[in-house]
Design a protein around this motif. Sequence first.
Motif, PDB file in Angstrom:
ATOM      1  N   TRP A 219      63.786  60.035  20.721  1.00 20.08           N
ATOM      2  CA  TRP A 219      64.554  60.533  21.867  1.00 20.08           C
ATOM      3  C   TRP A 219      63.834  60.261  23.186  1.00 20.08           C
ATOM      4  N   MET A 220      62.506  60.256  23.172  1.00 17.33           N
ATOM      5  CA  MET A 220      61.768  59.882  24.386  1.00 17.33           C
ATOM      6  C   MET A 220      62.059  58.425  24.743  1.00 17.33           C
ATOM      7  N   LEU A 221      62.086  57.551  23.738  1.00 16.62           N
ATOM      8  CA  LEU A 221      62.404  56.143  24.014  1.00 16.62           C
ATOM      9  C   LEU A 221      63.832  55.977  24.496  1.00 16.62           C
ATOM     10  N   VAL A 222      64.752  56.753  23.925  1.00 12.29           N
ATOM     11  CA  VAL A 222      66.152  56.687  24.363  1.00 12.29           C
ATOM     12  C   VAL A 222      66.259  57.056  25.843  1.00 12.29           C
ATOM     13  N   ALA A 223      65.438  57.974  26.299  1.00 16.05           N
ATOM     14  CA  ALA A 223      65.460  58.375  27.705  1.00 16.05           C
ATOM     15  C   ALA A 223      64.656  57.418  28.585  1.00 16.05           C
ATOM     16  N   VAL A 224      63.536  56.928  28.070  1.00 15.53           N
ATOM     17  CA  VAL A 224      62.623  56.124  28.880  1.00 15.53           C
ATOM     18  C   VAL A 224      63.129  54.699  29.097  1.00 15.53           C
ATOM     19  N   ILE A 225      63.639  54.065  28.076  1.00 24.25           N
ATOM     20  CA  ILE A 225      63.995  52.642  28.185  1.00 24.25           C
ATOM     21  C   ILE A 225      65.064  52.380  29.254  1.00 24.25           C
ATOM     22  N   PRO A 226      66.220  53.041  29.226  1.00 20.55           N
ATOM     23  CA  PRO A 226      67.219  52.714  30.251  1.00 20.55           C
ATOM     24  C   PRO A 226      66.749  53.027  31.672  1.00 20.55           C
ATOM     25  N   SER A 227      66.094  54.164  31.850  1.00 20.88           N
ATOM     26  CA  SER A 227      65.653  54.514  33.202  1.00 20.88           C
ATOM     27  C   SER A 227      64.549  53.574  33.685  1.00 20.88           C
ATOM     28  N   SER A 228      63.661  53.173  32.806  1.00 19.32           N
ATOM     29  CA  SER A 228      62.591  52.254  33.196  1.00 19.32           C
ATOM     30  C   SER A 228      63.122  50.865  33.505  1.00 19.32           C
ATOM     31  N   VAL A 229      64.019  50.370  32.681  1.00 19.30           N
ATOM     32  CA  VAL A 229      64.600  49.046  32.938  1.00 19.30           C
ATOM     33  C   VAL A 229      65.349  49.045  34.267  1.00 19.30           C
ATOM     34  N   TYR A 230      66.114  50.084  34.510  1.00 15.45           N
ATOM     35  CA  TYR A 230      66.869  50.174  35.761  1.00 15.45           C
ATOM     36  C   TYR A 230      65.924  50.249  36.961  1.00 15.45           C
TER      37      TYR A 230
END
Length: 92
Positions: free
Chosen positions: A49-60
């Motif tokens: 769940w941390m990756l689910v939150a981190v990946i989209p926000s970091s890529v953006y």
Amino acid sequence: MKTTQAITDKLAIGLSLACITHCLALPVLLVLLPGIAALQLDDESFHLWMLVAVIPSSVYALTLGCKQHKRYQLLFLGFIGIVLMILALLLG
């Protein structure tokens, strides 16, 4: 546009701080409080769940920042970090 970038930058920083806190605090808690091992903190759903939150926000945030300052090596380093987090979850 700048408001969106500021919000996503703050979100990415906050999530990174949560990850750092988790990664540094958990081993200390496991050493200091042996009873906490009975709480089944070995479940990988937290990391997923941390990756689910981190990946989209970091890529953006990385793409918006790269468009603004045109420093593509930072985009590359950011994506390396994301790949390392994914590999740590998959291989860890």
